[in-house]
Design an enzyme around this catalytic site. Structure first.
Site, mmCIF file in Angstrom:
data_model
loop_
_atom_site.group_PDB
_atom_site.id
_atom_site.type_symbol
_atom_site.label_atom_id
_atom_site.label_comp_id
_atom_site.label_asym_id
_atom_site.label_seq_id
_atom_site.Cartn_x
_atom_site.Cartn_y
_atom_site.Cartn_z
ATOM 1 N N GLU A 1 77.712 -43.337 58.382
ATOM 2 C CA GLU A 1 77.207 -44.349 57.438
ATOM 3 C C GLU A 1 75.774 -44.732 57.786
ATOM 4 O O GLU A 1 75.487 -45.893 58.093
ATOM 5 C CB GLU A 1 78.104 -45.599 57.517
ATOM 6 C CG GLU A 1 79.584 -45.336 57.318
ATOM 7 C CD GLU A 1 80.459 -46.493 57.806
ATOM 8 O OE1 GLU A 1 79.935 -47.515 58.287
ATOM 9 O OE2 GLU A 1 81.687 -46.364 57.710
ATOM 10 N N ARG B 1 62.662 -59.576 59.774
ATOM 11 C CA ARG B 1 63.057 -58.999 61.061
ATOM 12 C C ARG B 1 62.272 -59.554 62.254
ATOM 13 O O ARG B 1 62.868 -59.854 63.282
ATOM 14 C CB ARG B 1 62.990 -57.472 61.017
ATOM 15 C CG ARG B 1 63.855 -56.857 59.901
ATOM 16 C CD ARG B 1 64.021 -55.354 60.041
ATOM 17 N NE ARG B 1 64.881 -55.016 61.143
ATOM 18 C CZ ARG B 1 64.472 -54.552 62.301
ATOM 19 N NH1 ARG B 1 63.191 -54.306 62.498
ATOM 20 N NH2 ARG B 1 65.323 -54.311 63.271
ATOM 21 N N CYS C 1 55.277 -72.485 56.289
ATOM 22 C CA CYS C 1 55.098 -73.571 57.258
ATOM 23 C C CYS C 1 56.142 -73.514 58.362
ATOM 24 O O CYS C 1 57.006 -74.407 58.451
ATOM 25 C CB CYS C 1 55.210 -74.913 56.550
ATOM 26 S SG CYS C 1 54.614 -74.845 54.882
ATOM 27 N N ARG D 1 69.460 -47.335 58.255
ATOM 28 C CA ARG D 1 68.109 -47.468 58.783
ATOM 29 C C ARG D 1 67.381 -46.126 58.918
ATOM 30 O O ARG D 1 66.211 -46.012 58.558
ATOM 31 C CB ARG D 1 68.204 -48.127 60.160
ATOM 32 C CG ARG D 1 66.877 -48.569 60.747
ATOM 33 C CD ARG D 1 67.068 -48.956 62.217
ATOM 34 N NE ARG D 1 68.122 -49.893 62.456
ATOM 35 C CZ ARG D 1 67.968 -51.229 62.471
ATOM 36 N NH1 ARG D 1 66.784 -51.758 62.294
ATOM 37 N NH2 ARG D 1 69.014 -52.012 62.695
#
Ligand code: LLP
Length: 415
Positions: free
Chosen positions: A273, A312, A342, A276
């Protein structure tokens, strides 16, 4: 392959200058290389050619319809974790017969949708989920094909937030409890046991945790076979880690060689599977410097992409290489690359040696996976557009959100 390389002094995606993409579509923008996606998939297909296998792309890494459609046309299957992802795969032309449904919290509605599509396999994560699946399949007059996700309790040697195969994780059935769950499943009329799966974590760059996990699972496969439960496949979960910082990662041919004999000896097929490793390196986040600000000896490049666009770095402290689209022939200085939000966590990179002026374009590399899909509207920031490049042509595959869309579903309270 490196689809993002300098040609004539400026960074290109395939044959197109990123400068042109910014002119055409604005920034921030996610930019994907079609050739790179295809090559990443082909690398798995080549390496595992000698092993009966099915690659089920993990939709959560990047669920853009154009990405899914491209992969579906190459024969890929899909690993989904929600009814929403199922709808995307179907809309993109994916084959339901090649869908795996993973996840710890499948709702009744999601299970019904998947049963109605007769998906290839449910990767079941608990005994109560199995009971729910059996009951729903019975009500619909179906038989659900099932693999049990077992937690092999191995250390994936990756970031704790993305490590999933240790005993204390919420995922899967504990190794020691799996046999009982299989025995119970065998007596369920609407369950057909076809596999065994695990997923020990993401961004794994060493082969040994995969081999350890497989060996643990094979103990169970053999035990089940002795009890007359013959499985058809083993699913080793997500794909290999990628080189965010030039680090060494797993060679797919070595991976295939390490698992092939044991699978062949048992007549087992392999499921993988990967997410990435298919799309991560095939995408960048293109952003423009709004301001250069120098305070107290620190230099900040404030860019138009922020933690809402690429989470990330803020969430995992993840490193993404950041490259100038048109490098300047000037001395570098140490920059903090930050967004307009902010929060001090709003950074894309710390201490980067670059020469930057306001208006310059930057490419945040390896942003194709867990980039756009994890983006949010924090600070009422419309999400970025997504662009697919094929050689010298570019196409918008998701339009930039408008502010009006962001609050279209909101209502003033009547009181
Ligand atoms: N299969 C299952 C059951 C998964 O949970 C995952 C990822 C995959 C496959 C795909 O793994 P990959 O091939 O992409 O390593 N947001 C984090 C990553 C979370 C991964 C969760 N599971 C990040 O940005 O690093």
């Amino acid at each position: 392959m490196n689809a993002f390389a300098y040609q004539h002094g400026e960074l290109h995606v395939e044959d197109l200058p990123l400068r042109v993409i910014a002119q055409r579509f604005g920034t921030p923008a996610y930019v994907y290389s079609r050739a790179s996606i295809l090559e990443n998939l082909a690398a798995y297909q080549r390496a595992f050619a000698g092993v009966p296998h099915l690659l089920c792309y993990s939709v959560k890494a990047n669920s853009n319809l154009a990405v899914l459609n491209l992969l579906a046309r190459q024969g890929a299957g899909f690993d989904i974790v929600s009814g929403g992802e199922l709808a995307r795969v179907l809309a993109a032309g994916g084959d339901p017969g090649k869908i795996l449904f993973s996840g710890v919290g499948k709702s009744e509605a999601e299970i019904r949708l998947a049963l109605a599509q007769d998906i290839h396999c449910f990767n079941v994560e608990s005994a109560p989920e199995l009971e729910r699946l059996d009951a729903l399949a019975a009500a619909m007059g179906r038989r659900a094909r099932v693999s049990l996700r077992v937690n092999p309790d191995v250390d994936a040697k990756t970031h704790p937030y993305i490590s999933t195969g240790l005993r204390e994780n919420k995922f899967g059935v504990p190794f020691g409890a799996a046999l009982e769950v299989y025995r119970a499943a065998r007596n369920m009329a609407h369950i057909e046991l076809i596999g065994l799966d695990c997923h020990i974590g993401s961004q794994i760059t060493e082969l040994s945790p995969y081999v350890d996990a497989m060996n643990r699972l094979l103990l169970l496969v053999d035990r089940l076979a002795a009890e007359g439960i013959a499985l058809r496949h083993l699913d080793l979960g997500g794909g290999v880690g990628i080189a965010y910082q030039g680090e060494a990662t797993i060679d797919l041919a070595r991976y295939a060689a390490a698992v092939a004999p044991a699978l062949a000896a048992r007549g087992l097929g392999l499921m993988l599977e990967p997410g990435r490793s298919i799309i991560g390196g095939a995408g960048i986040l293109l952003t423009r410097v709004e301001y250069v600000k120098r305070v107290e000896g620190r230099s900040f490049a404030i860019v138009d992409a922020a933690m809402n666009d690429l989470m990330r770095p803020a969430l995992y402290g993840a490193y993404h290489a950041i490259e100038p689209v048109c490098p300047r022939a000037e001395a570098n200085e140490t920059f903090q690359i930050v967004g307009p939000i902010c929060e001090s966590a709003d950074f894309l990179g710390h201490d980067r040696e670059l020469a930057l002026h306001a208006g310059d374009l930057l490419a945040v590399r390896d942003a194709g996976a867990y980039g756009f899909v994890m983006s949010s509207n924090y600070n009422t920031r419309p999400r970025a557009c997504e662009v697919m490049v094929n050689a010298a042509s570019s196409q918008i595959v998701r339009e930039r959100e408008t502010v009006a869309q962001l609050f279209a579903g909101e209502h003033l309270s009547a009181d």
